[in-house]
Design a protein around this motif. Sequence first.
Motif, PDB file in Angstrom:
ATOM      1  N   THR A  39     -36.529 -71.610  80.828  1.00  0.00           N
ATOM      2  CA  THR A  39     -37.249 -70.342  80.720  1.00  0.00           C
ATOM      3  C   THR A  39     -36.272 -69.197  80.439  1.00  0.00           C
ATOM      4  O   THR A  39     -36.466 -68.402  79.522  1.00  0.00           O
ATOM      5  N   ILE A  40     -35.216 -69.139  81.231  1.00  0.00           N
ATOM      6  CA  ILE A  40     -34.256 -68.022  81.120  1.00  0.00           C
ATOM      7  C   ILE A  40     -33.560 -68.030  79.763  1.00  0.00           C
ATOM      8  O   ILE A  40     -33.262 -66.981  79.207  1.00  0.00           O
ATOM      9  N   PHE A  41     -33.308 -69.226  79.236  1.00  0.00           N
ATOM     10  CA  PHE A  41     -32.602 -69.297  77.957  1.00  0.00           C
ATOM     11  C   PHE A  41     -33.565 -69.570  76.798  1.00  0.00           C
ATOM     12  O   PHE A  41     -33.127 -69.768  75.671  1.00  0.00           O
ATOM     13  N   ASP A  42     -34.844 -69.582  77.100  1.00  0.00           N
ATOM     14  CA  ASP A  42     -35.878 -69.749  76.076  1.00  0.00           C
ATOM     15  C   ASP A  42     -35.563 -70.920  75.151  1.00  0.00           C
ATOM     16  O   ASP A  42     -35.607 -70.793  73.921  1.00  0.00           O
ATOM     17  N   HIS A  64     -20.558 -77.801  76.296  1.00  0.00           N
ATOM     18  CA  HIS A  64     -20.545 -76.717  77.278  1.00  0.00           C
ATOM     19  C   HIS A  64     -21.177 -77.183  78.584  1.00  0.00           C
ATOM     20  O   HIS A  64     -22.177 -77.906  78.561  1.00  0.00           O
ATOM     21  N   HIS A  85     -18.687 -72.598  81.957  1.00  0.00           N
ATOM     22  CA  HIS A  85     -19.207 -71.229  82.045  1.00  0.00           C
ATOM     23  C   HIS A  85     -19.933 -71.031  83.375  1.00  0.00           C
ATOM     24  O   HIS A  85     -20.532 -71.958  83.911  1.00  0.00           O
ATOM     25  N   MET A 136     -19.906 -64.962  83.862  1.00  0.00           N
ATOM     26  CA  MET A 136     -18.602 -64.957  84.513  1.00  0.00           C
ATOM     27  C   MET A 136     -17.486 -64.838  83.485  1.00  0.00           C
ATOM     28  O   MET A 136     -17.458 -65.586  82.505  1.00  0.00           O
ATOM     29  N   VAL A 147     -26.318 -57.978  74.909  1.00  0.00           N
ATOM     30  CA  VAL A 147     -27.367 -58.634  74.115  1.00  0.00           C
ATOM     31  C   VAL A 147     -28.322 -57.557  73.623  1.00  0.00           C
ATOM     32  O   VAL A 147     -28.363 -56.461  74.159  1.00  0.00           O
ATOM     33  N   ASP A 148     -29.070 -57.896  72.609  1.00  0.00           N
ATOM     34  CA  ASP A 148     -29.994 -56.898  72.041  1.00  0.00           C
ATOM     35  C   ASP A 148     -31.113 -56.590  73.027  1.00  0.00           C
ATOM     36  O   ASP A 148     -31.738 -57.482  73.554  1.00  0.00           O
ATOM     37  N   GLU A 161     -18.139 -62.910  74.164  1.00  0.00           N
ATOM     38  CA  GLU A 161     -19.027 -63.162  75.294  1.00  0.00           C
ATOM     39  C   GLU A 161     -18.674 -64.496  75.960  1.00  0.00           C
ATOM     40  O   GLU A 161     -18.021 -65.343  75.375  1.00  0.00           O
ATOM     41  N   HIS A 162     -19.180 -64.662  77.171  1.00  0.00           N
ATOM     42  CA  HIS A 162     -18.753 -65.803  77.964  1.00  0.00           C
ATOM     43  C   HIS A 162     -19.816 -66.890  78.098  1.00  0.00           C
ATOM     44  O   HIS A 162     -19.772 -67.673  79.022  1.00  0.00           O
ATOM     45  N   LEU A 163     -20.769 -66.918  77.204  1.00  0.00           N
ATOM     46  CA  LEU A 163     -21.765 -67.990  77.185  1.00  0.00           C
ATOM     47  C   LEU A 163     -21.888 -68.460  75.739  1.00  0.00           C
ATOM     48  O   LEU A 163     -21.641 -67.690  74.818  1.00  0.00           O
ATOM     49  N   PRO A 164     -22.300 -69.720  75.545  1.00  0.00           N
ATOM     50  CA  PRO A 164     -22.563 -70.159  74.164  1.00  0.00           C
ATOM     51  C   PRO A 164     -23.539 -69.188  73.483  1.00  0.00           C
ATOM     52  O   PRO A 164     -24.511 -68.743  74.101  1.00  0.00           O
ATOM     53  N   ARG A 206     -25.883 -69.531  71.404  1.00  0.00           N
ATOM     54  CA  ARG A 206     -27.290 -69.955  71.419  1.00  0.00           C
ATOM     55  C   ARG A 206     -27.994 -69.527  72.700  1.00  0.00           C
ATOM     56  O   ARG A 206     -29.150 -69.115  72.676  1.00  0.00           O
ATOM     57  N   LEU A 207     -27.285 -69.600  73.836  1.00  0.00           N
ATOM     58  CA  LEU A 207     -27.907 -69.236  75.114  1.00  0.00           C
ATOM     59  C   LEU A 207     -28.068 -67.728  75.221  1.00  0.00           C
ATOM     60  O   LEU A 207     -29.059 -67.240  75.772  1.00  0.00           O
ATOM     61  N   LEU A 208     -27.112 -66.990  74.689  1.00  0.00           N
ATOM     62  CA  LEU A 208     -27.243 -65.527  74.715  1.00  0.00           C
ATOM     63  C   LEU A 208     -28.439 -65.094  73.880  1.00  0.00           C
ATOM     64  O   LEU A 208     -29.200 -64.204  74.272  1.00  0.00           O
ATOM     65  N   GLY A 260     -31.037 -66.932  73.238  1.00  0.00           N
ATOM     66  CA  GLY A 260     -32.238 -67.363  73.952  1.00  0.00           C
ATOM     67  C   GLY A 260     -32.556 -66.422  75.104  1.00  0.00           C
ATOM     68  O   GLY A 260     -33.719 -66.070  75.338  1.00  0.00           O
ATOM     69  N   TYR A 261     -31.521 -65.998  75.796  1.00  0.00           N
ATOM     70  CA  TYR A 261     -31.740 -65.069  76.902  1.00  0.00           C
ATOM     71  C   TYR A 261     -32.322 -63.749  76.393  1.00  0.00           C
ATOM     72  O   TYR A 261     -33.229 -63.168  76.996  1.00  0.00           O
ATOM     73  N   SER A 262     -31.812 -63.305  75.275  1.00  0.00           N
ATOM     74  CA  SER A 262     -32.321 -62.068  74.684  1.00  0.00           C
ATOM     75  C   SER A 262     -33.813 -62.221  74.329  1.00  0.00           C
ATOM     76  O   SER A 262     -34.620 -61.315  74.580  1.00  0.00           O
ATOM     77  N   ALA A 263     -34.169 -63.380  73.789  1.00  0.00           N
ATOM     78  CA  ALA A 263     -35.583 -63.640  73.474  1.00  0.00           C
ATOM     79  C   ALA A 263     -36.429 -63.665  74.751  1.00  0.00           C
ATOM     80  O   ALA A 263     -37.558 -63.161  74.785  1.00  0.00           O
ATOM     81  N   PHE A 264     -35.890 -64.251  75.812  1.00  0.00           N
ATOM     82  CA  PHE A 264     -36.586 -64.274  77.106  1.00  0.00           C
ATOM     83  C   PHE A 264     -36.853 -62.854  77.600  1.00  0.00           C
ATOM     84  O   PHE A 264     -37.961 -62.526  78.037  1.00  0.00           O
ATOM     85  N   MET A 265     -35.829 -61.999  77.512  1.00  0.00           N
ATOM     86  CA  MET A 265     -35.996 -60.630  78.027  1.00  0.00           C
ATOM     87  C   MET A 265     -37.049 -59.860  77.229  1.00  0.00           C
ATOM     88  O   MET A 265     -37.850 -59.123  77.784  1.00  0.00           O
TER      89      MET A 265
END
Lengths: 214, 214, 214, 214
Positions: free
Chosen positions: C53-56, C99, C187, C201, C213-214, D2-5, D7-9, D11-16
């Motif tokens: 969910t968090i990473f969609d 990862h 990570h 982190m 992030v956007d 950034e400190h995450l892959p 793709r996850l960043l 995805g997180y942006s899409a979640f937000m």
Amino acid sequence: MEHLPQRLLEGYSAFMRGRYAAERDRYRELAREGQTPETMVIACCDSRAAPETIFDTGPGELFVVRNVANLVPPYAPDGKHHSTSAALEFAVQSLKVKHIVVLGHGRCGGIQAALSPTAEPLSPGDFIGKWMNLVAPAAETVAGNAMMTASERQTALERISIRYSIANLRTFPCVSILERKERLSLHGAWFDISTGELWTMNPESGDFQRPEVD
Amino acid sequence: MEHLPQRLLEGYSAFMRGRYAAERDRYRELAREGQTPETMVIACCDSRAAPETIFDTGPGELFVVRNVANLVPPYAPDGKHHSTSAALEFAVQSLKVKHIVVLGHGRCGGIQAALSPTAEPLSPGDFIGKWMNLVAPAAETVAGNAMMTASERQTALERISIRYSIANLRTFPCVSILERKERLSLHGAWFDISTGELWTMNPESGDFQRPEVD
Amino acid sequence: MEHLPQRLLEGYSAFMRGRYAAERDRYRELAREGQTPETMVIACCDSRAAPETIFDTGPGELFVVRNVANLVPPYAPDGKHHSTSAALEFAVQSLKVKHIVVLGHGRCGGIQAALSPTAEPLSPGDFIGKWMNLVAPAAETVAGNAMMTASERQTALERISIRYSIANLRTFPCVSILERKERLSLHGAWFDISTGELWTMNPESGDFQRPEVD
Amino acid sequence: MEHLPQRLLEGYSAFMRGRYAAERDRYRELAREGQTPETMVIACCDSRAAPETIFDTGPGELFVVRNVANLVPPYAPDGKHHSTSAALEFAVQSLKVKHIVVLGHGRCGGIQAALSPTAEPLSPGDFIGKWMNLVAPAAETVAGNAMMTASERQTALERISIRYSIANLRTFPCVSILERKERLSLHGAWFDISTGELWTMNPESGDFQRPEVD
């Protein structure tokens, strides 16, 4: 040759053409009628955390004490010179402010010094060392936590010391009496220099949270 | 419910949309690299005389102590907590500022209190009374001069106390040594709240004059 | 009567009409070719912090271990059943993920339990107590800091335990060897349930920061 | 950097922008009030079988353990660290879930490993081998059945192991007591990655059937 650094003279000139020109009537009134700020701020000397800037306030709004690490010493009516206590007495008893805000901030050099007590004093007088002794018990506890990062220890002590200053404010009879009568309220806030975020202290829990602002 | 006065939350919101948005990179750099202000200002708590406003300075420019009546106590390495001395030590030894400016202003409440020593203390602790004792000898002399008007006596003591603070700055070994090496210079200035005029102190004569600015 | 809670049957029906219908080809391919996720996530069981969910993310993207408080025990090739170590071995050696993300979150019940070690066990087996013993030394240190609020202690231990899990990941030879060869990177991230903020982190300092992030 | 892959960043942006924006109030309430999921799911780490996806659930609905092959070890109060038992204790005793679902799936890598016991260990620790020993007797019997195809043996063991996990759940006193009081019910389900079909276990017979859904 002028008697102020050139940068300040230029800044003063910009002030006169800008803010003073725009608020001339306000300044005249403030001179004639005296100041009546509703809020006292106890802030740090740090050049990156001026309360007038962070709160975008104009002349007459904030009565401001600034010392290293925005500390309030406990009430001590011992006849000595107490800079912060004098300002507090003046704000509460003479100006009758309604709010006191203790404003801390990230990356505070004083807090950093308190977390490195074994570092060499900055001068033989060790004034910073003595001043930061005010939070020595908290600093020792936090400094001993090797599992937190240096930055986490720093933020932890910055926030603890805001709560400590607020607790010390309440040791002043005039503060605690007025607070009980709901004529004075105490607030804590912490400013993140990097992100510009302001975190405000929940008065019940002591936790710092981000307020809802536009 | 938010935990800060509404006015400050609104001001903070304006800061974020305005100055912070415009200077985000500067704030990030100041957070990352640390502060390197060239100037320390010792100013009064008065809500009408914020140095960042008068000198139109941005984040990172001024390291600021604010106490009632912008006083500097004399050097006293006695192990007590000295708020102003701690800030001075930090600015000079750690930040290596090049300038120290003592910034006084008109209609100062602390100076006014010093000129009325028989007034009742503001609270049993009499912190303002004790604090303003730092300029008691000058205050007595000026207060005894019945041929000056009340307003003239006030301005006179405001300027005397700026010179007194500068003299006390020189009692700190680190200040006097660096001043002799021309790595640190001391300045006095006095701000007229009503007219917005800034008067700067001539370092030789001690006189206050209006600088030439555009 | 159906053999699943009604809510899950309805949810499954929505999945079939929605995501599965839209990604039928992807599911068929994933079944035919096998999974090739690039990322393993070690997350908490908490119902508010599902990594998909968090990473969609969609099917096939994340190989996910979930245990209480997202802990990784240290390498212990003792012949016992090790749930997390088995998943780690499978992800690294068989799936060859690039990862590994340890994903913690705020208000974690396991961390809360670790900070209240004198509370009564949840059952005679005290499985939570034994499991959270993995972070007992850190929990004791943090729990002993009475100057932090309960919420601050909780966040501190949540972040310490993420760093601890990452340190334990490196005790597995297959992880440390591949990390040295730059074929695997580790990570840490922490999710704030209330605000939705993700803090990542910094691998050098261990500090948690908000990514751009956007 | 950034400190995450990346793709996850993303995805997180899409979640937000998506789910979090739409469910902000729900997240805030879940943070404030704590989680109260009705269902615990014990699922596999497989990237193709996330229970939140298959059941289309939102934040706060499912408390999820994920380990290789969705196994539950038998009750063993021996003072060791037991990841799955700890999660079970927390879900049943603290969160008081009403349902526990063991969710298996087709093409499970762990089950496949259990059916190939003579294969070389994935690493010297052989953590997968040790973990899958939990179903070793069943695996041996199934593996020895040369009249079933490889795919049939795999599905057979996947379903046997779901029943085995459910049997082990009942070895925990807290589970069996609450089940007897009808305050907790246990369920099995099996997901076909290719077709998206969900098969649910008949609690009497142990057979897997397709539920009637729209």
